[in-house]
Design a protein around this motif. Structure first.
Motif, PDB file in Angstrom:
ATOM      1  N   MET A 136      16.313  12.629  19.578  1.00 45.30           N
ATOM      2  CA  MET A 136      14.718  13.047  19.074  1.00 45.30           C
ATOM      3  C   MET A 136      13.143  12.606  19.787  1.00 45.30           C
ATOM      4  O   MET A 136      12.931  12.711  20.152  1.00 45.30           O
ATOM      5  CB  MET A 136      14.734  13.217  17.674  1.00 45.30           C
ATOM      6  N   GLU A 137      13.992  11.171  20.103  1.00 49.08           N
ATOM      7  CA  GLU A 137      12.935  10.102  20.615  1.00 49.08           C
ATOM      8  C   GLU A 137      12.466  10.562  22.267  1.00 49.08           C
ATOM      9  O   GLU A 137      11.544  11.036  22.542  1.00 49.08           O
ATOM     10  CB  GLU A 137      12.931   9.361  20.601  1.00 49.08           C
ATOM     11  N   GLN A 142       9.166  14.410  25.526  1.00 49.81           N
ATOM     12  CA  GLN A 142       9.120  15.712  26.231  1.00 49.81           C
ATOM     13  C   GLN A 142       9.198  16.781  26.396  1.00 49.81           C
ATOM     14  O   GLN A 142       8.053  17.750  27.189  1.00 49.81           O
ATOM     15  CB  GLN A 142      10.766  16.487  26.618  1.00 49.81           C
ATOM     16  N   ALA A 143       8.347  17.113  24.800  1.00 54.97           N
ATOM     17  CA  ALA A 143       7.504  18.169  24.518  1.00 54.97           C
ATOM     18  C   ALA A 143       6.336  18.004  24.328  1.00 54.97           C
ATOM     19  O   ALA A 143       5.165  18.765  25.437  1.00 54.97           O
ATOM     20  CB  ALA A 143       7.467  18.388  22.746  1.00 54.97           C
ATOM     21  N   THR A 151      10.084  26.077  28.923  1.00 55.93           N
ATOM     22  CA  THR A 151      10.385  24.894  29.116  1.00 55.93           C
ATOM     23  C   THR A 151      10.196  24.368  27.157  1.00 55.93           C
ATOM     24  O   THR A 151      11.071  23.477  26.751  1.00 55.93           O
ATOM     25  CB  THR A 151       9.684  24.181  30.085  1.00 55.93           C
ATOM     26  N   LEU A 152       8.881  24.175  26.572  1.00 54.55           N
ATOM     27  CA  LEU A 152       9.139  24.234  25.463  1.00 54.55           C
ATOM     28  C   LEU A 152       9.833  24.023  24.301  1.00 54.55           C
ATOM     29  O   LEU A 152      10.396  23.312  23.382  1.00 54.55           O
ATOM     30  CB  LEU A 152       7.576  24.000  24.567  1.00 54.55           C
ATOM     31  N   ARG A 153      10.260  25.698  24.204  1.00 57.61           N
ATOM     32  CA  ARG A 153      11.138  26.322  23.495  1.00 57.61           C
ATOM     33  C   ARG A 153      12.743  25.468  23.692  1.00 57.61           C
ATOM     34  O   ARG A 153      13.561  25.633  22.842  1.00 57.61           O
ATOM     35  CB  ARG A 153      11.635  28.018  23.653  1.00 57.61           C
ATOM     36  N   GLY A 154      13.186  25.525  24.910  1.00 53.72           N
ATOM     37  CA  GLY A 154      14.273  24.718  24.822  1.00 53.72           C
ATOM     38  C   GLY A 154      14.266  23.299  24.448  1.00 53.72           C
ATOM     39  O   GLY A 154      15.327  23.137  23.692  1.00 53.72           O
ATOM     40  N   ILE A 155      13.627  22.988  24.645  1.00 54.78           N
ATOM     41  CA  ILE A 155      13.076  21.188  24.307  1.00 54.78           C
ATOM     42  C   ILE A 155      13.171  21.233  22.776  1.00 54.78           C
ATOM     43  O   ILE A 155      13.733  20.468  22.156  1.00 54.78           O
ATOM     44  CB  ILE A 155      12.064  19.958  25.111  1.00 54.78           C
ATOM     45  N   GLU A 156      12.675  22.111  22.192  1.00 52.50           N
ATOM     46  CA  GLU A 156      12.667  22.266  20.728  1.00 52.50           C
ATOM     47  C   GLU A 156      13.458  22.660  20.160  1.00 52.50           C
ATOM     48  O   GLU A 156      14.603  22.239  19.341  1.00 52.50           O
ATOM     49  CB  GLU A 156      11.749  23.346  20.069  1.00 52.50           C
TER      50      GLU A 156
END
Length: 327
Positions: A136-137, A142-143, A151-156
């Motif tokens: 999670m860190e 990355q977010a 990309t942000l949705r994949g990270i979330e």
């Protein structure tokens, strides 16, 4: 908040009072000025005079299915701030603004999840927490640097998956949790999580509309017909701080047991039984009236503050400051 769960009941009006009846029996009579909102579950009817009183008093009504899925709202005319909504539409077309807002929301959501996980790691030390916390860190970092929304949705999604893997270890009661399943919820813990998220979304929609923003035009969630995208954006910051904490408390204190739930034959959905639903709503209401700290008298006041922060960011183009729970 007035929660109506008794199937077949009717909400009517007597003068300036709201009266709930089932057949000839009066279940509740309350002055309208004491009601913040009305949450209707399943087959509960509203009379036309009651609707008129609710609209006149500025009281919003949210309609849910019996299992707690938000169906729609009856809302008074609360804001005529068309200029703010025009500015919101302009910001929506600004890809840089959208990306910045979305990145801050996702980073705050994952940070809140990490902080909740940390609390349990301190209470129940062991090596099993290290891997999800590290994952999670990484996702939080990355977010904040994600180049685009996809990309942000994949990270979330990756960070949320790591969190819910650890969430299993946070469950200390007898109720089972088989991983996050939303539509439909397939175990008791998922049933309580989904219901809580739906209640929170219903509250957020009303607060956004009252502020003058359009709850259906968000910056992180894609705009789709009938989807309250901006409400879902803001709910992300409160999922773990409010609903997950409430559910963990109820499960780990064994306030609910397996017999409080039933499985629907047609789709396998697991639902709270009527009496258990009433107890859950009582617990949710008590939680929402608690102070989250940081100067707010209740969680509802904290939701209001986040909506105001979003409105300021939309109006001025300034940075949005998301909610972060105390470590």
């Amino acid at each position: 908040m007035l929660y109506l769960t008794e199937q077949g009941a009717v909400l009517g009006r007597e003068g300036d009072r709201l009266v709930v009846r089932k057949g000839e029996e009066v279940l509740l009579s309350v002055p309208a000025f004491k009601v913040e909102g009305v949450w209707v579950f399943g087959g509960v009817q509203l009379t036309t005079p009651a609707i008129g009183l609710l609209l006149a008093q500025g009281i919003e009504v949210c309609f849910f299915t019996v299992e707690g899925r938000l169906k729609g709202r009856l809302t008074p005319i609360l804001s005529r701030n068309a200029l703010l909504r025009l500015r919101q539409f302009e910001r929506y077309t600004d890809e840089g603004f959208r990306r910045e807002i979305a990145a801050r929301i996702v980073a705050a959501k994952l940070e809140n999840a990490r902080r909740l996980l940390l609390r349990y790691a301190r209470a129940y030390p062991g090596p099993g927490w290290e891997k999800p916390l590290q994952a999670m860190e990484r996702r939080i970092a990355q977010a904040q640097e994600a180049p685009d929304l996809e990309t942000l949705r994949g990270i979330e999604g990756s960070g949320t998956a790591a969190y819910f893997e650890a969430f299993r270890e946070m469950i200390r009661g007898e109720l089972r949790f088989e991983g996050r399943h939303r539509r439909p919820p397939r175990d008791p813990v998922n049933a309580m999580l989904s219901l809580g998220y739906a209640l929170l979304t219903g509250e957020m929609i009303g607060k956004i509309a009252a502020c003058g923003l359009d709850p259906y035009l968000g910056f992180y969630h894609e705009v789709r017909h009938g989807r309250p995208a901006l409400a879902l954006d803001l709910v992300e910051e409160f999922r773990h701080a409010v609903v997950d904490r409430l559910v963990l408390s109820l499960v780990n204190r064994r306030a609910f047991r397996a017999e409080d739930f039933e499985e629907r034959e047609e789709d396998g959905a697991v639902l709270l039984r009527p009496e258990a639903l009433r107890r859950y709503l009582t617990a949710y209401e008590a939680f929402m009236r608690r102070s989250p700290g940081e100067g707010a008298s209740s969680w509802r006041e904290r939701l209001d503050e986040q909506v105001r922060r979003m409105a300021r960011a939309v109006w001025s183009g300034s940075l949005y400051t998301p909610f972060r729970m105390e470590a």
